[in-house]
Structure formats: C-alpha cells, structure tokens
Scaffold this motif. Structure first.
Motif, PDB file in Angstrom:
ATOM      1  N   THR A  72     -14.063  19.522  35.863  1.00  0.00           N
ATOM      2  CA  THR A  72     -13.415  18.835  34.749  1.00  0.00           C
ATOM      3  C   THR A  72     -13.141  17.376  35.110  1.00  0.00           C
ATOM      4  OG1 THR A  72     -11.275  19.632  35.576  1.00  0.00           O
ATOM      5  CG2 THR A  72     -12.300  20.885  33.800  1.00  0.00           C
ATOM      6  N   PRO A  73     -13.950  16.445  34.605  1.00  0.00           N
ATOM      7  CA  PRO A  73     -13.606  15.041  34.793  1.00  0.00           C
ATOM      8  C   PRO A  73     -12.339  14.659  34.041  1.00  0.00           C
ATOM      9  CG  PRO A  73     -15.468  15.275  33.299  1.00  0.00           C
ATOM     10  CD  PRO A  73     -15.204  16.627  33.855  1.00  0.00           C
ATOM     11  N   ARG A  74     -11.982  15.475  33.041  1.00  0.00           N
ATOM     12  CA  ARG A  74     -10.753  15.233  32.278  1.00  0.00           C
ATOM     13  C   ARG A  74     -10.124  16.579  31.958  1.00  0.00           C
ATOM     14  NH1 ARG A  74     -12.774  13.182  27.733  1.00  0.00           N
ATOM     15  NH2 ARG A  74     -12.523  15.076  26.479  1.00  0.00           N
ATOM     16  N   GLY A  75      -8.836  16.753  32.327  1.00  0.00           N
ATOM     17  CA  GLY A  75      -8.138  17.981  32.021  1.00  0.00           C
ATOM     18  C   GLY A  75      -7.981  18.893  33.222  1.00  0.00           C
ATOM     19  N   VAL A  76      -7.264  19.996  33.010  1.00  0.00           N
ATOM     20  CA  VAL A  76      -6.944  20.948  34.061  1.00  0.00           C
ATOM     21  C   VAL A  76      -7.321  22.340  33.592  1.00  0.00           C
ATOM     22  CG1 VAL A  76      -5.075  22.003  35.410  1.00  0.00           C
ATOM     23  CG2 VAL A  76      -5.036  19.555  34.936  1.00  0.00           C
ATOM     24  N   VAL A 106      -7.459  27.247  29.954  1.00  0.00           N
ATOM     25  CA  VAL A 106      -7.436  25.795  29.800  1.00  0.00           C
ATOM     26  C   VAL A 106      -5.988  25.380  29.610  1.00  0.00           C
ATOM     27  CG1 VAL A 106      -8.276  23.821  28.469  1.00  0.00           C
ATOM     28  CG2 VAL A 106      -9.728  25.841  28.765  1.00  0.00           C
ATOM     29  N   ASN A 107      -5.449  24.627  30.569  1.00  0.00           N
ATOM     30  CA  ASN A 107      -4.028  24.284  30.540  1.00  0.00           C
ATOM     31  C   ASN A 107      -3.719  23.029  29.738  1.00  0.00           C
ATOM     32  OD1 ASN A 107      -3.265  26.470  32.106  1.00  0.00           O
ATOM     33  ND2 ASN A 107      -3.508  25.370  34.031  1.00  0.00           N
ATOM     34  N   GLU A 108      -4.729  22.260  29.418  1.00  0.00           N
ATOM     35  CA  GLU A 108      -4.552  21.079  28.574  1.00  0.00           C
ATOM     36  C   GLU A 108      -5.925  20.694  28.047  1.00  0.00           C
ATOM     37  OE1 GLU A 108      -4.595  17.288  31.435  1.00  0.00           O
ATOM     38  OE2 GLU A 108      -2.959  18.679  31.891  1.00  0.00           O
ATOM     39  N   PRO A 109      -6.009  19.898  26.984  1.00  0.00           N
ATOM     40  CA  PRO A 109      -7.330  19.529  26.470  1.00  0.00           C
ATOM     41  C   PRO A 109      -8.219  19.005  27.598  1.00  0.00           C
ATOM     42  CG  PRO A 109      -5.630  18.762  24.978  1.00  0.00           C
ATOM     43  CD  PRO A 109      -4.915  19.288  26.207  1.00  0.00           C
ATOM     44  N   SER A 110      -9.402  19.588  27.718  1.00  0.00           N
ATOM     45  CA  SER A 110     -10.258  19.320  28.868  1.00  0.00           C
ATOM     46  C   SER A 110     -11.689  19.075  28.430  1.00  0.00           C
ATOM     47  CB  SER A 110     -10.233  20.506  29.852  1.00  0.00           C
ATOM     48  OG  SER A 110      -8.929  20.764  30.304  1.00  0.00           O
ATOM     49  N   TYR A 111     -12.425  18.396  29.287  1.00  0.00           N
ATOM     50  CA  TYR A 111     -13.861  18.249  29.123  1.00  0.00           C
ATOM     51  C   TYR A 111     -14.494  18.983  30.289  1.00  0.00           C
ATOM     52  CZ  TYR A 111     -18.471  16.264  28.329  1.00  0.00           C
ATOM     53  OH  TYR A 111     -19.819  16.121  28.067  1.00  0.00           O
ATOM     54  N   LEU A 112     -15.183  20.072  30.010  1.00  0.00           N
ATOM     55  CA  LEU A 112     -15.680  20.955  31.053  1.00  0.00           C
ATOM     56  C   LEU A 112     -17.180  20.790  31.223  1.00  0.00           C
ATOM     57  CD1 LEU A 112     -15.070  23.328  33.025  1.00  0.00           C
ATOM     58  CD2 LEU A 112     -15.620  24.873  31.126  1.00  0.00           C
ATOM     59  N   ARG A 113     -17.580  20.491  32.445  1.00  0.00           N
ATOM     60  CA  ARG A 113     -18.985  20.516  32.818  1.00  0.00           C
ATOM     61  C   ARG A 113     -19.199  21.741  33.704  1.00  0.00           C
ATOM     62  NH1 ARG A 113     -19.338  14.096  33.806  1.00  0.00           N
ATOM     63  NH2 ARG A 113     -20.724  13.544  32.091  1.00  0.00           N
TER      64      ARG A 113
END
Length: 299
Positions: A72-76, A106-113
C-alpha cells in the motif's frame, strides 16, 4: 484501535464485488477467485492488480494457490492468519506464501497494489509471512509493472517480475508481527490487551484478569508465543502505533494513547526495535499511485 483478531469464522463486512471471493463459508476457507487477467501462470508468473479500497472492508478467511505481495503506497491494511497478525503501514509490503489461510482488513482508505506470484518462481527462503521495507528500487519496479496491458509486453513483464522477486528476497523482515496464542486463557488476555494497549497493568494484574496465576501466564507466553510478556506487549504497542502515525497524529499523542509517560520513552523503545526514530521510520519517499487509481473498486 484496530482489531488484531486472528483469522477465524464469523460475521464480516465483505466487499461483494471487487474482491472476487467465492461463496465458500468462512469456516471452510475456499480458494481466492481471481479474474483470469491477473492470475499468474508459468508463462506469466508475476502479475499485478492495483485498485483503491474503501475504509472498513474486511475479507474473510481465504487462500490461493499462488504467493501474494500486498503493498500500500497509501493507507494501512491488516493481514491475519491463524497464529499472528500484521498491520502493514504505507510503503511497506507483506509477503504471503501459497495456500496460507488469511484474512484482510482495510483500516483506512487505501490504494492496494497486489502482486500474484506463481509457485514455480518463488525464491528460496520466502516460506513464511513477513513484512518488508519497500526499497526505492522495489517501489519503482512495482510502479513499472503497474501499467496498462498494451504497454507491457511479455519479455519486459518477465524481467520486471524477476527483479521484483530478487528485491523481495533481499529485503529484511520488519518486526511487525503480533503472534497470537491458541490457549483460550492466554488468548482472552491477549485480546483484552489488544483492545486497550494503554492500560498499564502488570503481569500479576493481567493474570488475575485471565483467571490464572502469573507463573502460568508467563509460562504460556514463552511456550505458545516464544517471547516474554514484556516482549509481546512491546509488539502490540508497535503495531498499534502504525495506524495512528499514518493518520498524522503527533508523536506525543501516539505515545500518550499507547500508555507511555513521555514521547522520549516511546521513541527510545521504537528506535531500539527498528534502529530508527518514529519520524524516520514513517517518513516515506514520493510514491504516487498510477493514473488508474480512480477506477471503481469492482474493476
């Protein structure tokens, strides 16, 4: 605080479309159903899927025949297996070997690769779940493979995939796992501590809460988890610090919410574990998601 529960059956807020799960009951985990466009094969052994995920999505126990790298470059995100849980902060990645039953939250809005890796190309030594640093090179390699299908020919995909796996093999694991016991008395105690990590009880007080003697609880920690009560509690604090830091909370507030009397005491414990201060650990380089980040979840 996030719920570091082990993978188990029960009610779930499951995203019904974009996560591509089959209809197997959580009590009997079935294989993860993935669109063919992302399924790794011997001809295309490393495939990538990238998408945004909403806060609160939970994926019940499932498994797949290939390995997986969640980044996740963004989010947790949180990954749990039968005997451990990991909270994965931004710009770190978790490696999950094939056929390991796990759940995701997903604990917060995330961007998942997510990278899917065919078993035939898995490097030696990657036989356990682990969280690793995403180096600058690994970050760029993942970004390079995250392009439209027409822009990525098979030879380039092979080369990028091989380099990604070599970087993962070389990456040092981070001590972010929170091991979970099977003994019901100790699991009750551990869940209570996870729910309230700032409660500054002694081992004697926690033992009374669990209905066992301090000697019994200390022995169970060593037998079931391979560490002392103090060491396990430290792992909990480190894991709980991640989502707080990712939300931009000041270090003093994080230390206070996790039961530390001072910011300096928390920072000293953190640096002993990671070799870096909290501010250094959570400082990440630029890692912007690709232009496809605005796609709907049910892609």
């Amino acid at each position: 605080m996030p719920n570091l529960a082990p993978a188990q059956s029960g009610p779930w807020n499951v995203e019904p479309s974009g996560l591509d799960l089959d209809t197997a009951a959580p009590a009997d985990p079935g294989p993860h159903v993935l669109p063919l466009a992302f399924t790794p094969t011997r001809e295309r052994p490393v495939r990538l899927r990238a998408r945004p995920l909403r806060d609160g999505i939970r994926v019940p126990d499932h498994r797949h025949a290939w390995a997986q790298v969640a980044y996740t470059p963004r989010g947790v995100i949180q990954i749990a297996v039968a005997d451990a849980a990991w909270i994965v902060p931004p710009s770190r990645a978790i490696w999950i070997p094939p056929d390991v039953v796990h759940s995701l939250q997903v604990n917060e809005p995330s961007y998942l690769r997510t990278l899917y890796v065919h078993p035939d190309v898995i490097p030696a030594g990657l036989d356990h779940c682990r969280v690793v640093e995403v180096s600058a090179l690994l970050r760029e390699l993942i970004a390079a493979i995250d392009v439209p299908e027409a822009a990525l020919d098979a030879p380039r995909e092979h080369l990028l995939g091989a380099l990604i796996l070599d970087e993962l093999r070389r990456a040092s694991p981070l001590p972010l796992a929170v091991p979970l016991p099977r003994d019901k008395r100790l699991l009750t105690l551990c869940n209570a501590m996870l729910a309230d990590p700032a409660r500054a009880w002694t081992l004697d007080q926690w033992a009374r809460h669990a209905g066992a003697s301090p000697r019994t609880i200390g022995r169970l920690f060593r037998q079931e988890l391979g560490m002392s009560f103090v060491q396990w509690r430290q792992q909990v604090v480190l894991a709980q610090a991640i989502p707080l830091a990712s939300k931009g909370y000041p270090l003093a507030r994080i230390a206070r919410e996790l039961g530390y009397r001072s910011q300096s005491a928390f920072s000293a414990m953190f640096k002993r574990t990671f070799g870096r201060t909290p501010s250094e650990f959570f400082a990440t380089g630029p890692d912007m998601p690709s232009a496809r980040a605005d796609r709907p979840i049910d892609d």
